[in-house]
Design an enzyme around this catalytic site. Structure first.
Site, PDB file in Angstrom:
ATOM      1  N   ASP A  44       0.831  -1.195   0.078  1.00 56.97           N
ATOM      2  CA  ASP A  44      -0.047  -0.049  -0.030  1.00 56.97           C
ATOM      3  C   ASP A  44       0.702   1.461   0.045  1.00 56.97           C
ATOM      4  OD1 ASP A  44       0.832   0.656   2.616  1.00 56.97           O
ATOM      5  OD2 ASP A  44      -1.296   0.407   3.504  1.00 56.97           O
ATOM      6  N   HIS A  45       0.060   2.336   0.227  1.00 57.91           N
ATOM      7  CA  HIS A  45       1.093   3.519   0.253  1.00 57.91           C
ATOM      8  C   HIS A  45       2.044   3.857   1.045  1.00 57.91           C
ATOM      9  CE1 HIS A  45      -2.269   4.213   2.779  1.00 57.91           C
ATOM     10  NE2 HIS A  45      -1.657   4.844   3.335  1.00 57.91           N
TER      11      HIS A  45
ATOM     12  N   CYS B  41       2.646  -3.247   4.250  1.00 55.29           N
ATOM     13  CA  CYS B  41       1.833  -2.118   4.400  1.00 55.29           C
ATOM     14  C   CYS B  41       2.565  -1.387   5.565  1.00 55.29           C
ATOM     15  CB  CYS B  41       0.213  -2.454   4.955  1.00 55.29           C
ATOM     16  SG  CYS B  41       0.095  -3.672   6.252  1.00 55.29           S
ATOM     17  N   GLY B  42       1.799  -0.729   6.417  1.00 51.60           N
ATOM     18  CA  GLY B  42       2.535   0.321   7.503  1.00 51.60           C
ATOM     19  C   GLY B  42       3.148  -0.717   8.300  1.00 51.60           C
ATOM     20  N   THR B  43       2.165  -1.862   8.748  1.00 57.10           N
ATOM     21  CA  THR B  43       2.687  -2.595   9.886  1.00 57.10           C
ATOM     22  C   THR B  43       2.719  -4.301   9.368  1.00 57.10           C
ATOM     23  OG1 THR B  43       0.445  -3.067  10.435  1.00 57.10           O
ATOM     24  CG2 THR B  43       1.485  -1.220  11.643  1.00 57.10           C
ATOM     25  N   GLY B  44       2.138  -4.467   8.452  1.00 56.12           N
ATOM     26  CA  GLY B  44       2.009  -5.937   8.055  1.00 56.12           C
ATOM     27  C   GLY B  44       0.585  -6.593   8.358  1.00 56.12           C
TER      28      GLY B  44
ATOM     29  N   GLY C 234      -2.464  -5.240   8.604  1.00 57.48           N
ATOM     30  CA  GLY C 234      -3.574  -5.128   7.667  1.00 57.48           C
ATOM     31  C   GLY C 234      -3.637  -6.239   6.687  1.00 57.48           C
TER      32      GLY C 234
ATOM     33  N   HIS D 128       7.689 -23.667  10.554  1.00 58.44           N
ATOM     34  CA  HIS D 128       6.959 -24.339  11.371  1.00 58.44           C
ATOM     35  C   HIS D 128       5.422 -24.153  10.734  1.00 58.44           C
ATOM     36  CE1 HIS D 128       9.069 -24.647  15.561  1.00 58.44           C
ATOM     37  NE2 HIS D 128       9.556 -25.033  14.389  1.00 58.44           N
ATOM     38  N   ASN D 129       5.154 -22.867  10.170  1.00 60.69           N
ATOM     39  CA  ASN D 129       3.488 -22.576  10.062  1.00 60.69           C
ATOM     40  C   ASN D 129       3.202 -22.753   8.465  1.00 60.69           C
ATOM     41  OD1 ASN D 129       4.590 -20.107  12.143  1.00 60.69           O
ATOM     42  ND2 ASN D 129       2.929 -21.444  12.968  1.00 60.69           N
TER      43      ASN D 129
ATOM     44  N   ARG E  15       6.598   0.844   8.046  1.00 65.26           N
ATOM     45  CA  ARG E  15       6.821   1.882   9.148  1.00 65.26           C
ATOM     46  C   ARG E  15       7.449   1.146  10.297  1.00 65.26           C
ATOM     47  NH1 ARG E  15       0.566   4.141   8.444  1.00 65.26           N
ATOM     48  NH2 ARG E  15       0.989   5.389   6.369  1.00 65.26           N
TER      49      ARG E  15
ATOM     50  N   ARG F  72       7.393 -32.248   9.990  1.00 66.74           N
ATOM     51  CA  ARG F  72       6.860 -32.919  11.359  1.00 66.74           C
ATOM     52  C   ARG F  72       5.475 -31.683  11.903  1.00 66.74           C
ATOM     53  NH1 ARG F  72       9.326 -30.380  15.946  1.00 66.74           N
ATOM     54  NH2 ARG F  72      10.866 -28.873  15.354  1.00 66.74           N
ATOM     55  N   HIS F  73       5.463 -30.796  11.067  1.00 70.64           N
ATOM     56  CA  HIS F  73       4.473 -29.776  11.566  1.00 70.64           C
ATOM     57  C   HIS F  73       3.029 -29.917  10.662  1.00 70.64           C
ATOM     58  CE1 HIS F  73       6.996 -27.647  14.440  1.00 70.64           C
ATOM     59  NE2 HIS F  73       7.715 -27.654  13.630  1.00 70.64           N
TER      60      HIS F  73
ATOM     61  N   ARG G  33      -0.515 -30.042  12.085  1.00 70.88           N
ATOM     62  CA  ARG G  33      -1.407 -28.806  12.662  1.00 70.88           C
ATOM     63  C   ARG G  33      -1.604 -27.799  11.629  1.00 70.88           C
ATOM     64  NH1 ARG G  33       4.014 -28.981  16.131  1.00 70.88           N
ATOM     65  NH2 ARG G  33       3.236 -30.362  17.731  1.00 70.88           N
TER      66      ARG G  33
END
Ligand code: RB5
Length: 146
Positions: free
Chosen positions: A10-11, A67-70, A72, A100-101, A111, A133-134, A137
């Site tokens: 984003d911007h 984005c600003g923080t990741g 959103g 893991h994920n 930001r 192994r994950h 999950r």
């Protein structure tokens, strides 16, 4: 075949998006840029949707969203079936999101980190294999989508 990366921002990422794209291309990845390349205010869910759909539809192997923080971007991308989007705030979280994920979309904050830190997290994320192994999950997470 180079790994295909769907890229969206984003911007907030206006100042760093070109250096991140350059880093990806220079590292041998094939980058599909879904925008946004302007400086004026835009809505991050529009770009999260485009990148997430490219990854979920297997047109791209992995997605990178900034984005600003990741935060959103990750909330929006995770609404698309087949997406595991993770906000990563340091090297360790970027490594574990892959290991893991089994995350297929990496979300980062323009930001909250420098362009160099962002590129380093991308490198770690893209170079870290999933640990089988994950899998149990991850399959349980997949069942939550149904
Ligand atoms: C846009 O101002 C900002 O809210 C967005 O970039 C992002 O940080 C949202 O999570």
């Amino acid at each position: 075949m180079p790994l295909k990366i769907a890229f969206g921002t984003d911007h907030s990422a206006a100042e760093i998006r070109n250096s991140v794209k350059f880093y990806l291309k220079n590292s041998g990845y094939q980058v599909e840029d879904f925008g946004f390349s302007g400086k004026e205010s835009c809505d991050y869910p529009d770009y999260a949707k485009k990148v997430a759909e490219a990854v979920a539809g297997k047109k791209s192997d992995k997605g990178i969203l900034i984005c600003g923080t990741g935060i959103g971007m990750s909330i929006a991308a995770n609404k698309i079936n087949g997406i595991i989007a993770a906000v990563c705030w340091d090297e360790s979280s970027a490594k574990l999101a892959a290991k893991h994920n089994c995350a297929n979309v990496l979300c980062l904050g323009a930001r909250t980190a420098s362009a160099d830190e962002i590129c380093h997290r991308i490198k770690i994320f893209l170079e870290t294999p999933f640990e089988i192994r994950h899998l149990k999950r991850i399959e349980k997470i997949k069942r939550l989508e149904q």
